[in-house]
Design a protein around this motif. Structure first.
Motif, PDB file in Angstrom:
ATOM      1  N   GLN A 184      42.039  23.823  34.958  1.00 41.91           N
ATOM      2  CA  GLN A 184      40.775  24.501  34.654  1.00 41.91           C
ATOM      3  C   GLN A 184      39.739  24.264  35.752  1.00 41.91           C
ATOM      4  O   GLN A 184      39.002  25.169  36.142  1.00 41.91           O
ATOM      5  CB  GLN A 184      40.240  24.014  33.319  1.00 41.91           C
ATOM      6  N   GLN A 185      39.711  23.039  36.274  1.00 37.46           N
ATOM      7  CA  GLN A 185      38.780  22.731  37.350  1.00 37.46           C
ATOM      8  C   GLN A 185      39.116  23.519  38.604  1.00 37.46           C
ATOM      9  O   GLN A 185      38.220  24.033  39.286  1.00 37.46           O
ATOM     10  CB  GLN A 185      38.788  21.228  37.639  1.00 37.46           C
ATOM     11  N   ALA A 186      40.412  23.639  38.902  1.00 42.15           N
ATOM     12  CA  ALA A 186      40.822  24.415  40.068  1.00 42.15           C
ATOM     13  C   ALA A 186      40.481  25.888  39.888  1.00 42.15           C
ATOM     14  O   ALA A 186      40.044  26.563  40.835  1.00 42.15           O
ATOM     15  CB  ALA A 186      42.324  24.233  40.290  1.00 42.15           C
TER      16      ALA A 186
ATOM     17  N   TYR B 157      37.932  28.096  42.167  1.00 46.76           N
ATOM     18  CA  TYR B 157      38.381  29.356  42.762  1.00 46.76           C
ATOM     19  C   TYR B 157      37.386  30.478  42.437  1.00 46.76           C
ATOM     20  O   TYR B 157      37.022  31.288  43.304  1.00 46.76           O
ATOM     21  CB  TYR B 157      39.772  29.704  42.248  1.00 46.76           C
ATOM     22  N   GLN B 158      36.935  30.527  41.186  1.00 50.24           N
ATOM     23  CA  GLN B 158      35.985  31.581  40.790  1.00 50.24           C
ATOM     24  C   GLN B 158      34.665  31.429  41.548  1.00 50.24           C
ATOM     25  O   GLN B 158      34.067  32.419  42.002  1.00 50.24           O
ATOM     26  CB  GLN B 158      35.755  31.534  39.282  1.00 50.24           C
ATOM     27  N   GLN B 159      34.201  30.211  41.710  1.00 47.28           N
ATOM     28  CA  GLN B 159      32.963  29.984  42.455  1.00 47.28           C
ATOM     29  C   GLN B 159      33.119  30.398  43.915  1.00 47.28           C
ATOM     30  O   GLN B 159      32.204  31.000  44.513  1.00 47.28           O
ATOM     31  CB  GLN B 159      32.558  28.514  42.366  1.00 47.28           C
ATOM     32  N   ALA B 160      34.273  30.080  44.491  1.00 49.53           N
ATOM     33  CA  ALA B 160      34.516  30.458  45.883  1.00 49.53           C
ATOM     34  C   ALA B 160      34.563  31.978  46.031  1.00 49.53           C
ATOM     35  O   ALA B 160      34.017  32.543  47.006  1.00 49.53           O
ATOM     36  CB  ALA B 160      35.818  29.825  46.378  1.00 49.53           C
TER      37      ALA B 160
ATOM     38  N   LEU C 254      33.022  34.153  44.099  1.00 50.65           N
ATOM     39  CA  LEU C 254      31.656  34.652  43.900  1.00 50.65           C
ATOM     40  C   LEU C 254      30.830  34.512  45.187  1.00 50.65           C
ATOM     41  O   LEU C 254      30.120  35.442  45.591  1.00 50.65           O
ATOM     42  CB  LEU C 254      30.994  33.911  42.750  1.00 50.65           C
ATOM     43  N   GLN C 255      30.983  33.362  45.847  1.00 52.18           N
ATOM     44  CA  GLN C 255      30.267  33.159  47.101  1.00 52.18           C
ATOM     45  C   GLN C 255      30.758  34.137  48.173  1.00 52.18           C
ATOM     46  O   GLN C 255      29.968  34.661  48.963  1.00 52.18           O
ATOM     47  CB  GLN C 255      30.444  31.712  47.579  1.00 52.18           C
ATOM     48  N   TYR C 256      32.046  34.399  48.169  1.00 48.55           N
ATOM     49  CA  TYR C 256      32.605  35.328  49.162  1.00 48.55           C
ATOM     50  C   TYR C 256      32.051  36.739  48.953  1.00 48.55           C
ATOM     51  O   TYR C 256      31.670  37.432  49.915  1.00 48.55           O
ATOM     52  CB  TYR C 256      34.127  35.323  49.057  1.00 48.55           C
ATOM     53  N   ARG C 257      31.971  37.155  47.682  1.00 50.72           N
ATOM     54  CA  ARG C 257      31.453  38.499  47.402  1.00 50.72           C
ATOM     55  C   ARG C 257      29.965  38.598  47.787  1.00 50.72           C
ATOM     56  O   ARG C 257      29.497  39.626  48.304  1.00 50.72           O
ATOM     57  CB  ARG C 257      31.630  38.834  45.926  1.00 50.72           C
ATOM     58  N   GLN C 258      29.212  37.540  47.526  1.00 47.82           N
ATOM     59  CA  GLN C 258      27.794  37.553  47.903  1.00 47.82           C
ATOM     60  C   GLN C 258      27.625  37.665  49.416  1.00 47.82           C
ATOM     61  O   GLN C 258      26.749  38.408  49.899  1.00 47.82           O
ATOM     62  CB  GLN C 258      27.115  36.279  47.386  1.00 47.82           C
ATOM     63  N   VAL C 259      28.442  36.956  50.155  1.00 46.08           N
ATOM     64  CA  VAL C 259      28.376  37.032  51.626  1.00 46.08           C
ATOM     65  C   VAL C 259      28.736  38.428  52.092  1.00 46.08           C
ATOM     66  O   VAL C 259      28.097  39.006  52.999  1.00 46.08           O
ATOM     67  CB  VAL C 259      29.291  35.973  52.255  1.00 46.08           C
ATOM     68  N   GLN C 260      29.760  39.038  51.485  1.00 41.47           N
ATOM     69  CA  GLN C 260      30.156  40.404  51.859  1.00 41.47           C
ATOM     70  C   GLN C 260      29.032  41.399  51.559  1.00 41.47           C
ATOM     71  O   GLN C 260      28.742  42.311  52.357  1.00 41.47           O
ATOM     72  CB  GLN C 260      31.436  40.794  51.098  1.00 41.47           C
ATOM     73  N   ALA C 261      28.365  41.226  50.396  1.00 40.12           N
ATOM     74  CA  ALA C 261      27.276  42.145  50.040  1.00 40.12           C
ATOM     75  C   ALA C 261      26.090  42.020  51.009  1.00 40.12           C
ATOM     76  O   ALA C 261      25.499  43.007  51.438  1.00 40.12           O
ATOM     77  CB  ALA C 261      26.811  41.865  48.612  1.00 40.12           C
TER      78      ALA C 261
END
Length: 510
Positions: free
Chosen positions: A485-487, A491-494, A496-503
């Motif tokens: 669950q922690q992994a 992964y979900q946080q990573a 989300l950050q990737y999508r924000q950088v792309q936007a």
């Protein structure tokens, strides 16, 4: 399908399928090895010096000395188990699994006295050029009461026998034993190499109690006609110490394990291998001495210097006889009392010393000896010279034996104080190179045994047993789920950050 069936029929036809045929095959194999066993019996008597009470002939025990010198040279201590990943990638799962297996194997080596088995194998290897160990898995069970209405696994935490209604067998502990196999208890047909053997048989002797417990369906079907010390000892039947001869056959051709008994017309048991090994047999390739590439009948080392040993023993017996003749003997004239006759005898008696003897007729005594005692001594200088020459010849024969066996003065602890350091180093290097193959052979068998113990532990042991032995904590299911669950959260946080950088990048580009 028809072709496969035909091949299966041919395979079955090539291997014995009934007890009588198997017993005939075993008897034929024993006859083939009989000359080797007879030679080993003579070697055993020579090593044990069994005829020392029946004969007065002196012998030089060079064979015993050579074997005792070689024992600590070829084997010193129990091997250490080392388990590690072939490719060190830093995988934590592989590291924990390796540690768990390594500690379990080492625990088995220490707990079950593998050292004694290795020493017995070493002794057979040095004496008869063949030493055989075998592996045996032995679980220990406890009888546990199961309360009504409770699940067995919930009560014990381990596997139980569900067939027993009130009392269940609970797995308590697990062991892997390394058993020493007696010389004549390993039976196999003629073959050029170990890998070509179609089957292997282990002979065992069971008492009536052991037989009835192991084979309850065959009570009273076999003769109890051996004591187990000698298969042909001719003991009376139905004696309390008599045993039945049983053979455990590992059929490599058909991948089966069978049990047959001498005097029984049926196969006692026929099943798939109850233990799984890479080489199928529960024993590694034995520690072999001198072998040729066309036979598995080894040649003991003493066969190559037996002639010198016989000559040394003959010279030793001759030296002993000459030594018995090397004694002080004198001749003197017998005369009447008072002329020295009784006095000379009295002076030569054992323990007569620091005393004076009176001679009544001193003039006659002195005249008979021409100024001295009238005695003529038996010449023993010729005997002493012959003894010295025999000792020198025997020393040369002993040196020849050491040249053949490769045992140097350094190994025997017998060095010349006048020797240079270079000479002693040369002897040390010589002895090391001559005994290297013997040490490597024992090391190879020990390595194979450790590997097979690892296979048994991996295949048979419960994880709980290994954890109990190794004291290595393994993650529980809850720990694994939390880590997953922690992994997943990371992964979900990573993402989300990737999508924000792309936007942000797209907005900057517009």
């Amino acid at each position: 399908m028809a072709e496969n069936a035909a091949k299966a029929d041919d395979k079955e036809a090539a291997t014995p399928q009934d007890a009588a045929t198997w017993l005939s095959e075993i008897e034929a194999a024993q006859r083939d090895m009989q000359p080797y066993f007879q030679r080993c019996d003579r070697i055993r008597k020579l090593y044990r010096y069994e005829n020392n009470r029946s004969t007065q002939k002196r012998r030089y025990q060079i064979f015993w000395a050579n074997v005792e010198t070689m024992k600590p040279t070829v084997y010193a201590k129990v091997p250490k188990a080392v388990v590690e990943s072939r490719f060190r990638t830093g995988d934590p799962v592989a590291r924990i699994a390796s540690t768990l297996l390594e500690r379990t194997i080492q625990f088995q080596l220490d707990l079950n006295d593998y050292d004694r088995t290795f020493k017995q194998m070493r002794d057979d290897y040095l004496l008869y050029a063949r030493g055989v160990p075998r592996l045996r898995y032995e679980p220990e069970f406890d009888e546990a009461k199961v309360e009504e209405g409770l699940d067995d696994a919930a009560v014990t935490g381990r596997e139980v026998d569900s067939e027993a209604p009130d009392t269940n067998q609970v797995l308590k502990f697990e062991n892997v034993h390394c058993d020493y196999v007696q010389l004549e208890d390993l039976i196999h047909p003629k073959a050029r190499t170990w890998e070509e053997l179609p089957w292997l048989a282990f002979r065992a002797f069971l008492t009536k109690e052991e037989w009835n417990k192991r084979f309850p369906d065959y009570k009273g079907t076999v003769p109890f006609d051996t004591s187990g010390l000698d298969a042909n000892d001719g003991k009376s039947k139905d004696s309390a110490i008599d045993k039945a001869t049983v053979y455990e056959i590992w059929d490599k051709t058909n991948q089966r394990v069978l049990w047959v008994a001498k005097g029984c017309a049926e196969i006692l048991e026929d099943s798939a291998p109850y233990l799984k090994f890479t080489g199928f047999f529960p024993s590694p390739r034995p520690a072999y001495g001198t072998l040729t590439n066309d036979s598995l009948e080894p040649i003991p080392d003493i066969a190559y210097y037996q002639d010198q040993v016989d000559e040394i023993n003959e010279l030793t017996a001759r030296i002993g006889s000459l030594t018995d003749a090397l004694k002080l003997v004198g001749f003197y004239p017998s005369g009447p009392q008072g002329e020295g006759s009784p006095e000379v005898e009295k002076a030569m008696r054992p323990g007569f010393e620091n005393k004076m003897i009176a001679v009544k007729s001193w003039a006659a005594f002195a005249e008979g000896g021409k100024g001295g005692a009238p005695i003529i001594w038996l010449p023993v200088d010729h005997v002493a010279k012959i003894i010295s020459e025999c000792v020198q010849l025997r020393k040369q024969l002993i040196d020849d034996v050491f040249q053949v066996t490769g045992i140097s003065d350094i190994m025997r602890g017998d060095t010349d104080p006048d020797e240079t350091m270079g000479a002693q180093k040369l002897k040390s290097q010589y002895s090391s190179s001559r005994t290297k193959d013997r040490r490597n052979e024992i090391s190879r068998v020990a390595r194979d045994v450790v590997r097979m113990v690892g296979e048994l532990v991996s295949e048979q042991f419960q994880i709980s047993t290994m954890m109990e032995i190794a004291s290595v904590p393994l993650p529980s299911k809850q720990d694994v789920m939390m880590a997953a669950q922690q992994a997943q959260l990371q992964y979900q946080q990573a993402m989300l950050q990737y999508r924000q950088v792309q936007a942000q990048a797209q907005q900057a580009g517009q």
